[in-house]
Each structure stands twice: as structure tokens, then as C-alpha cells.
Design a protein around this motif. Structure first.
Motif, short mmCIF file in Angstrom:
data_model
loop_
_atom_site.label_atom_id
_atom_site.label_comp_id
_atom_site.label_asym_id
_atom_site.label_seq_id
_atom_site.Cartn_x
_atom_site.Cartn_y
_atom_site.Cartn_z
N ARG A 11 9.70 7.43 -7.82
CA ARG A 11 11.42 7.54 -8.27
C ARG A 11 12.04 7.02 -7.27
O ARG A 11 13.32 7.03 -7.19
CB ARG A 11 11.56 8.99 -8.34
N GLY A 12 11.60 5.90 -6.43
CA GLY A 12 12.33 5.36 -5.35
C GLY A 12 12.02 5.42 -3.93
O GLY A 12 11.07 6.23 -3.71
N PHE A 13 12.73 4.67 -3.09
CA PHE A 13 12.41 4.62 -1.69
C PHE A 13 13.55 3.90 -0.99
O PHE A 13 14.34 3.27 -1.49
CB PHE A 13 11.14 4.12 -1.48
N VAL A 14 13.66 4.20 0.32
CA VAL A 14 14.46 3.27 1.23
C VAL A 14 13.56 2.66 2.24
O VAL A 14 12.90 3.51 2.97
CB VAL A 14 15.27 4.37 1.98
N SER A 25 9.93 -14.72 2.62
CA SER A 25 8.82 -14.48 2.00
C SER A 25 8.61 -13.10 1.65
O SER A 25 8.04 -12.67 0.80
CB SER A 25 7.54 -15.32 2.54
N GLN A 26 8.72 -12.43 2.67
CA GLN A 26 8.72 -10.99 2.49
C GLN A 26 9.66 -10.29 1.21
O GLN A 26 9.20 -9.57 0.51
CB GLN A 26 9.04 -9.96 3.74
N ALA A 27 10.80 -11.17 1.20
CA ALA A 27 11.92 -10.33 0.21
C ALA A 27 11.62 -10.83 -1.19
O ALA A 27 11.60 -10.10 -2.01
CB ALA A 27 13.29 -11.10 0.67
N ARG A 28 10.99 -12.09 -1.21
CA ARG A 28 10.21 -12.65 -2.35
C ARG A 28 9.17 -11.71 -2.92
O ARG A 28 8.95 -11.63 -4.00
CB ARG A 28 9.95 -14.12 -2.24
N PHE A 29 8.30 -11.42 -2.14
CA PHE A 29 7.08 -10.56 -2.34
C PHE A 29 7.64 -9.21 -2.73
O PHE A 29 7.07 -8.76 -3.92
CB PHE A 29 6.33 -10.45 -0.92
N LEU A 30 8.36 -8.62 -2.00
CA LEU A 30 9.05 -7.19 -2.43
C LEU A 30 9.54 -7.37 -3.90
O LEU A 30 9.36 -6.37 -4.66
CB LEU A 30 9.98 -6.71 -1.45
N GLU A 31 10.58 -8.32 -3.99
CA GLU A 31 11.30 -8.63 -5.21
C GLU A 31 10.11 -8.63 -6.50
O GLU A 31 10.27 -8.27 -7.83
CB GLU A 31 12.12 -9.63 -5.26
N LYS A 33 0.90 -1.06 -0.13
CA LYS A 33 0.12 0.14 0.01
C LYS A 33 0.82 1.15 -0.06
O LYS A 33 0.79 2.03 -0.73
CB LYS A 33 -0.83 -0.02 1.30
N ARG A 34 1.91 1.35 0.80
CA ARG A 34 2.67 2.40 0.99
C ARG A 34 3.63 2.69 -0.32
O ARG A 34 3.78 3.78 -0.72
CB ARG A 34 3.73 2.45 2.08
N LEU A 35 4.23 1.49 -0.85
CA LEU A 35 5.13 1.89 -1.91
C LEU A 35 4.13 2.12 -3.30
O LEU A 35 4.76 2.54 -4.43
CB LEU A 35 5.73 0.59 -2.25
N SER A 36 2.81 1.82 -3.40
CA SER A 36 2.00 2.17 -4.31
C SER A 36 1.82 3.77 -4.32
O SER A 36 1.09 4.25 -5.38
CB SER A 36 0.85 1.39 -4.23
#
Ligand SMILES: [Zn+2]
Length: 212
Positions: free
Chosen positions: A69-72, A81-87, A60-63
Motif C-alpha cells: 500500500r506504499g512506502f517511504v 541507475s538506482q532511480a531508473r531501476f526503482l521507477e 527484496k524489501r519492497l516486495s
């Protein structure tokens, strides 16, 4: 460690939003939202909030437009599983692993104090209030967050090291892992990390994930 300090400084230098899943969740808890009520118990016990909840929060936040233009990211991903989701949704350029001995981390985290009235933050050693235990800004009595208690921090670290290994291996396998010794003072560490990041970043769009 000081991942909040590091990730905020990097976001500022890159001109992109700093997104702390911990901050988002704490706000939800304070506001007593449905999400806040669902995660409160986990956070108070220093346990990891389930992936399904965290992933939704992050998505929701990254959308939102400011992330285009990017984020930290700070404090996410913490499990494979979080990393795979993010990727799969928002692939990152680099995952930064900030490393420091447990004792250093416990000292830093358990020394944090916050003002329950105005939200000002302090540290008993590095950023003490003028009058011990009293907020410089508004005069309220400072508190330590429950999840910053030393024993809660140690339990969180134990869980963290257990779950982070596969995440580290995953990003290493993708060639996206940057390991950084964060036990040095952040005033020296931040410029050094920025230099290393600059060297790491390719010419593609610059999404960044920073986590510890
Ligand atoms: Zn205050």
C-alpha cells in the motif's frame, strides 16, 4: 537535513513502512551476513555501496506485503541507475529532495551518538544523554558511528552532491520532484512538508520515495 527524522515522520503520518537502506545495511554488517561483509568496507569509508547490491536489497524489501500500500524510502535512490531501476519496478508518486547547507548537515550528523548495547540514539546538541557519553537506558558508553565522523560526512556529501544531480534532474523531468528546505527545525518542517506532499499527491496508489 535530518532525513531520518523527516522520512520516519512522513511514513508514520501516511501509515506506511519507513525503509532506510542505511539501516538495512548496518544491520547486515552487524549480523556479519554475506551481504554485510560485502558492504562493510564501503560504509566505513563513507563511500556509496554499488548499485547492483543496493538495488537487490531494495527490491527484496519492497516486495514484502507491508509495502503493497506504499512506502517511504530513506537514502535511496542515490544514483541515476538506482532511480531508473526503482521507477521500472516500483514507480513512486513523489521524490522529495531535502536541502540544507553542508555545515548544517555535518553538525547534525557528527553530533549523533548511539548506544552499542541497546541501540538508543542521542545527539550531543538536540538530544543529549543525562550523563554525557553514557546511555540513559542501559548505562553503556555511547559511541559515534564511524560513518558519522565529520570528515567521513564531508566526503559522503561531496560524493552525494556529485551523484544526486542526475537523479534530481530525472525526477524533475518526470514531474515527480518536490524540493524542500530542511534547514529549519524538523518540528516546524515536518507539518509543512506533509502539507506540501498532500498537495502533490494525485489520486493514484501512494508509493512515496523520500531521500536526501
Ligand atoms: Zn543503551
Amino acid at each position: 537535513m535530518g532525513k531520518g527524522t523527516y522520512s520516519r515522520a512522513i511514513a508514520k503520518a501516511l501509515g506506511v513502512p519507513h525503509i532506510s537502506t542505511g539501516d538495512i545495511l548496518r544491520r547486515e554488517v552487524a549480523a556479519g551476513t554475506k551481504l554485510g561483509k560485502a558492504v562493510k568496507g564501503y560504509m566505513e569509508r563513507g563511500l556509496l555501496v554499488p548499485d547492483s547490491i543496493i538495488n537487490l536489497v531494495v527490491e527484496k524489501r519492497l516486495s514484502q506485503p507491508d509495502c503493497a500500500r506504499g512506502f517511504v524510502l530513506d537514502g535511496y535512490p542515490r544514483t541515476l541507475s538506482q532511480a531508473r531501476f526503482l521507477e521500472s519496478r516500483f514507480p513512486v508518486d513523489v521524490a522529495v529532495l531535502l536541502e540544507a547547507p553542508d555545515d548544517v548537515i555535518v553538525e547534525r550528523v557528527s553530533g549523533r551518538l548511539v548506544c552499542p548495547r541497546c541501540g538508543a540514539t542521542y545527539h550531543v546538541k538536540w538530544k543529549p544523554p543525562k550523563v554525557p557519553g553514557i546511555c540513559d537506558v542501559c548505562g553503556a558508553k555511547l559511541v559515534r558511528r564511524r560513518d558519522d565522523d565529520p570528515e567521513v560526512v564531508r566526503e559522503r556529501l561531496r560524493l552525494y552532491r556529485e551523484t544526486i544531480r542526475p537523479v534530481v534532474d530525472y525526477y524533475r523531468g518526470l514531474g515527480k520532484l518536490l524540493e524542500f528546505d530542511a534547514s529549519i527545525d524538523s518540528r516546524e518542517g515536518i507539518p509543512l512538508l506533509l502539507e506540501k506532499l498532500k498537495a502533490f499527491r494525485a489520486a493514484r496508489p501512494y508509493a512515496q520515495a523520500v531521500h536526501v
